[in-house]
Write a protein that holds these residues in place. Structure first.
Motif, PDB file in Angstrom:
ATOM      1  N   VAL A   1       5.406   0.729 -10.317  1.00 41.03           N
ATOM      2  CA  VAL A   1       4.526   0.248  -9.027  1.00 41.03           C
ATOM      3  C   VAL A   1       3.718  -0.800  -9.165  1.00 41.03           C
ATOM      4  N   ALA A   2       3.265  -0.753 -10.349  1.00 41.03           N
ATOM      5  CA  ALA A   2       2.075  -1.987 -10.692  1.00 41.03           C
ATOM      6  C   ALA A   2       2.873  -3.324 -10.972  1.00 41.03           C
ATOM      7  N   LEU A   3       4.150  -3.378 -11.577  1.00 38.12           N
ATOM      8  CA  LEU A   3       4.878  -4.700 -11.637  1.00 38.12           C
ATOM      9  C   LEU A   3       5.534  -5.056 -10.285  1.00 38.12           C
ATOM     10  N   VAL A   4       5.857  -4.392  -9.493  1.00 41.25           N
ATOM     11  CA  VAL A   4       6.397  -4.729  -8.252  1.00 41.25           C
ATOM     12  C   VAL A   4       5.176  -5.196  -7.323  1.00 41.25           C
TER      13      VAL A   4
ATOM     14  N   VAL B   1       7.217   6.474  -4.194  1.00 40.17           N
ATOM     15  CA  VAL B   1       7.041   5.197  -4.894  1.00 40.17           C
ATOM     16  C   VAL B   1       6.785   4.403  -3.789  1.00 40.17           C
ATOM     17  N   SER B   2       7.656   4.235  -2.605  1.00 43.45           N
ATOM     18  CA  SER B   2       7.227   3.253  -1.724  1.00 43.45           C
ATOM     19  C   SER B   2       5.972   3.415  -0.970  1.00 43.45           C
ATOM     20  N   ALA B   3       5.230   4.448  -0.840  1.00 48.02           N
ATOM     21  CA  ALA B   3       3.982   4.744  -0.491  1.00 48.02           C
ATOM     22  C   ALA B   3       2.999   4.076  -1.421  1.00 48.02           C
ATOM     23  N   ASP B   4       3.377   4.480  -2.698  1.00 44.95           N
ATOM     24  CA  ASP B   4       2.468   3.851  -3.933  1.00 44.95           C
ATOM     25  C   ASP B   4       2.379   2.423  -4.003  1.00 44.95           C
ATOM     26  N   ILE B   5       3.582   1.797  -3.596  1.00 46.39           N
ATOM     27  CA  ILE B   5       3.731   0.232  -3.601  1.00 46.39           C
ATOM     28  C   ILE B   5       2.875  -0.264  -2.489  1.00 46.39           C
ATOM     29  N   ARG B   6       2.829   0.381  -1.294  1.00 40.81           N
ATOM     30  CA  ARG B   6       2.428  -0.073  -0.081  1.00 40.81           C
ATOM     31  C   ARG B   6       0.967   0.117  -0.122  1.00 40.81           C
ATOM     32  N   ALA B   7       0.406   1.040  -1.204  1.00 42.23           N
ATOM     33  CA  ALA B   7      -0.894   1.129  -1.089  1.00 42.23           C
ATOM     34  C   ALA B   7      -1.731  -0.061  -2.227  1.00 42.23           C
TER      35      ALA B   7
END
Length: 357
Positions: free
Chosen positions: A31-34, A59-65
């Motif tokens: 997530v951090a890299l994305v 994962v999608s929710a974590d990226i959007r956060a």
């Protein structure tokens, strides 16, 4: 504003820079890299083929956060019975026992046969539709027409991956919005789907202009690109954007184990090899003892071999060993200098500006 930054890919996806971070499977994405890549103006990508539906949604929710910018999720198109291999207990034992000496050497127990070797593809696709990322990319072929159609209805841009001109033409005919032309220099799996990957080992700078001439959809160049020189060359050869894998894999933000990251910056990264030993599918990584000792040996089909060596890799990493696990790596690794994603994006922009600005 430098002209190289403006392309059909950057315009369609709302990117400041036409740079795509390669999606890494098997837990190497993070997530951090994305978020870091997307925040810096590129397209961060997360390889989700090892995740079930709930995992994809998390994962999608974590990226959007962490970012409101566009990002991509990546899936592997099933091949033959790879989505649910029918394997008897005896067959599993035969495949596992080939690796028994390595497990014994590491002091690890032999793994038991799992209920499934991979999550269900249909469940993954349904989760993607719920998550609605800006981009859904595929490797190992084109998804079914109904998948492409549903993505279009939801406003999800689709991207396929080609290792030959014929595969590029097939992806365009399947209705995908964009494609990645992947040279054999790239690290990780050769994503061929129309023929055995050993028969399509074309370098990027021979493949790219041929693909550009053969299709009308945007083309993203991948394989052997790790600095501004590679980006500039790809853009001049007709690429609408570039996809960079190994340089981002080496960043501290990636999900790569510290032992793997250090290997990417070591002299060992000069020596890569294409092998089926780790997953049952052809892939490029740093040559190590396991690769050497697996030559000529029988290998279980994907995803069985992939699952078995994944268990072995965990034991090897716990023991601080890099000789018995996959170390995916492209041929451009000796060019690596930067260890953080934001700094890498800045370097790529500055170097390409100097050449094309």
């Amino acid at each position: 504003m430098a002209g190289w930054k403006h392309s059909t890919v950057s315009q369609r996806l709302g990117l400041r820079l036409p740079i795509v971070q390669g999606p890494f499977g098997g837990g190497l994405s993070s997530v951090a890299l994305v978020a870091a890549v997307s925040e810096a103006g590129g397209l961060g990508s997360f390889g989700a083929h090892h995740l079930d539906g709930d995992g994809i949604l998390r994962v999608s929710a974590d990226i959007r956060a962490q970012t409101a910018k566009p990002f991509a999720l990546n899936l592997w198109v099933p091949f033959e019975d790879s989505d649910d291999p029918q394997l008897s207990a005896a067959e599993f034992t035969t495949h596992r026992d080939r690796l028994a000496p390595y497990f014994k050497e590491l002091g690890a127990d032999l793994p038991a046969q799992p209920a499934r070797f991979m999550p269900r593809y249909a469940e993954q696709v349904e989760a993607i539709w719920q998550a609605r990322p800006a981009v859904l990319s595929f490797v190992f072929g084109a998804p079914a027409p109904e998948v492409v159609d549903r993505c279009r209805e939801l406003g999800i841009v689709t991207i396929g991956a080609a290792t030959t001109v014929d595969e590029a033409i097939a992806l365009e005919a399947a209705g995908l919005d964009m494609l990645v032309a992947t040279g054999f220099e790239a690290g990780g799996h050769r994503v061929a789907f129309l023929q055995q990957p050993e028969r399509g080992l074309t370098g990027l700078f021979a493949l790219l202009p041929q693909v550009r001439d053969a299709v009308r959809i945007p083309v993203i160049a991948a394989g052997g690109i790790a600095d501004g020189r590679g980006i500039a060359a790809a853009r001049l050869l007709g690429a609408d954007a570039v996809q960079i894998g190994t340089a981002f894999l080496a960043c501290e933000e990636s999900g790569t184990h510290a032992l793997h990251r250090e290997a990417l910056f070591s002299p060992a990264a000069r020596h890569t090899e294409l092998t089926r030993a780790f997953s049952g599918r052809l892939a490029r990584g740093i040559r190590n003892r396991f690769v050497e000792e697996s030559r000529g040996q029988a290998v279980a089909p994907y995803p069985v071999q992939n699952w078995l060596t994944g268990q072995l890799k965990k034991a090897a990493q716990a023991a601080g060993r890099t000789d018995l696990g996959s170390l995916w790596c492209g041929q451009a690794a000796p060019l690596l200098k930067v260890r953080h994603a934001t700094a890498l994006m800045q370097q790529l922009e500055q170097e390409t500006d100097a050449l094309l600005g």
